[in-house]
Design a protein around this motif. Structure first.
Motif, short mmCIF file in Angstrom:
data_model
loop_
_atom_site.label_atom_id
_atom_site.label_comp_id
_atom_site.label_asym_id
_atom_site.label_seq_id
_atom_site.Cartn_x
_atom_site.Cartn_y
_atom_site.Cartn_z
N ALA A 220 1.06 -1.35 0.02
CA ALA A 220 -0.03 0.20 0.02
C ALA A 220 0.87 1.26 0.18
O ALA A 220 0.55 2.21 -0.71
N THR A 221 1.82 1.02 0.83
CA THR A 221 3.03 2.31 0.76
C THR A 221 3.55 2.66 -0.53
O THR A 221 3.44 3.85 -0.81
N LEU A 222 4.05 1.60 -1.15
CA LEU A 222 4.77 1.78 -2.49
C LEU A 222 3.95 2.32 -3.51
O LEU A 222 4.35 3.34 -4.29
N GLU A 223 2.68 1.69 -3.65
CA GLU A 223 1.52 2.09 -4.35
C GLU A 223 1.36 3.74 -4.48
O GLU A 223 1.14 4.38 -5.26
N MET A 224 1.17 4.06 -2.99
CA MET A 224 0.65 5.46 -2.72
C MET A 224 1.63 6.59 -3.01
O MET A 224 1.37 7.58 -3.56
N GLU A 225 2.76 6.15 -2.69
CA GLU A 225 4.12 7.06 -3.05
C GLU A 225 4.66 6.96 -4.21
O GLU A 225 5.52 8.15 -4.59
N LYS A 226 4.32 6.23 -4.97
CA LYS A 226 5.16 6.22 -6.24
C LYS A 226 4.99 7.39 -7.33
O LYS A 226 5.79 7.79 -7.98
N ASN A 227 3.95 8.01 -6.94
CA ASN A 227 3.75 9.07 -7.71
C ASN A 227 3.43 10.54 -6.93
O ASN A 227 3.09 11.36 -7.40
N GLN A 228 4.18 10.60 -5.89
CA GLN A 228 3.89 11.74 -4.89
C GLN A 228 4.93 12.78 -4.92
O GLN A 228 5.16 13.60 -4.24
#
Length: 352
Positions: A220-228
């Protein structure tokens, strides 16, 4: 205690794999069990881990103009006739500062060949000349976007446990670098599983640390942060990662004093050195000396092609009237750019 935890993790991994190996269909239906702490080769989470630990090729775009590979240190460049040794990422700032300070219409940057380049998968090749480098840079662009995740990083060391399904053998791996992590997951075969010794820590692009307790949290963290964040995957090396709102606030907070004006390849700086610009919230901008010669124009900001822009418009005042790209926004200095022969530098004067 650490030894006990490691042993428990091995047991959990072994039990999970035995269940997977002997009853594959039932494994797919299990929910909330310890099997969810194992990672298979073709899983989505394995792909995200590889993207996060892959080699970032965008940090040296000022040199190679390609985000899918980076030039290996050390190497040498010649920037506008000045030889610079590049031994680390911090040395790249020397190139940028030299080119920014130049009044040349066309900056010249030459690499001293041969060089070694490293791709996202850490494979390396030797490049013998500029022509070969340009071909590989074009292939990089034509091959699609740079899919590495640069907005978040693993904090090492990290302990991994692996299990070979056929042989039912487990082992422990101490991972120290992104290269180590990428290698583990890129070489992960279908008959092997991996698990993390949790908790692990990751660092976001703004320096914030995140503690991860399980696979679900990690994915969940990698998915959320990859475009931040802005990963600087274009070739605009002067993009210093600021937003339109940040630029607006910067412009309106303090007066700005003119430090450099180059228009149509001509240096017009001297006649503007004592002039100030004051940006107002109503969209007006006042241009004057310290005491007189007030000229009022308009300003607004926008974003196009990933760049933040500033439009200035004054009646019969062509040196400043234009649609400028804001390519540097430092604590006390802002730089504007338009084509090769037009630059403006303004110093922040909060003391006035």
């Amino acid at each position: 205690m650490k030894k006990l935890i490691d042993n428990v993790m091995r047991v959990v991994l072994m039990v999970s794999v035995i269940g997977l190996y002997s009853c594959q269909e039932e494994y797919e239906d299990v929910g909330g069990s310890d099997e969810e702490q194992t990672i298979a080769a073709q899983s989505d989470i394995a792909g995200l881990i590889k993207q996060t630990s892959s080699q970032d090729g965008s940090f040296d775009n000022i040199v190679d103009e390609a985000s899918c590979f980076a030039v290996e240190f050390p190497y040498t460049v010649n920037a506008n006739g000045v030889e610079i040794s590049i031994n680390s990422k911090s040395d790249l700032e020397k190139i940028e500062n030299l080119l920014d300070a130049s009044t040349n219409v066309n900056n010249i940057l030459e690499i001293v060949f041969p060089i070694t380049i490293t791709y996202a998968d850490y494979s390396q090749i030797t490049v013998e000349n500029k022509g070969e480098l340009m071909v590989r840079a074009r292939e990089c662009i034509e091959g699609g976007g740079d899919d590495d995740i640069e907005c978040i990083d693993f904090v090492y060391p990290i302990t991994l446990f692996t299990f070979v399904i056929d042989a039912q053998q487990s082992s422990e791996i101490q991972v120290e670098t992104d290269f180590d992590m990428y290698r583990v997951f890129s070489e992960l075969e279908d008959n092997r599983l991996v698990s993390f010794q949790y908790p692990i820590t990751l660092t976001k692009h703004d320096g914030t640390e995140v503690v991860i307790e399980n696979n679900a949290d990690l994915m969940a963290t990698l998915e959320m942060e990859k475009n931040q964040c802005d990963e600087d995957d274009d070739n605009d090396y002067n993009d210093d990662d600021f937003s339109e709102a940040e630029l607006d606030e910067y412009l309106m907070t303090c007066p700005l004093q003119v430090k450099q004006v180059i228009r149509d390849q001509m240096d017009n700086t001297e006649q503007y050195l004592e002039h100030l610009m004051v940006f107002r919230e109503d969209g007006s901008v006042v241009f004057s000396t310290y005491t007189a010669d007030v000229i009022t124009g308009t300003w607004n900001t926008s974003i196009s092609n990933g760049a933040v822009n500033l439009r200035l418009e004054f009646e019969n005042f062509t040196d400043f009237t234009s649609y400028w790209q804001v390519y540097k926004l430092e604590e006390n200095l802002i730089k504007l750019y338009k084509d090769d022969g037009n630059k403006i530098a303004l110093e922040r004067r909060c003391d006035i």
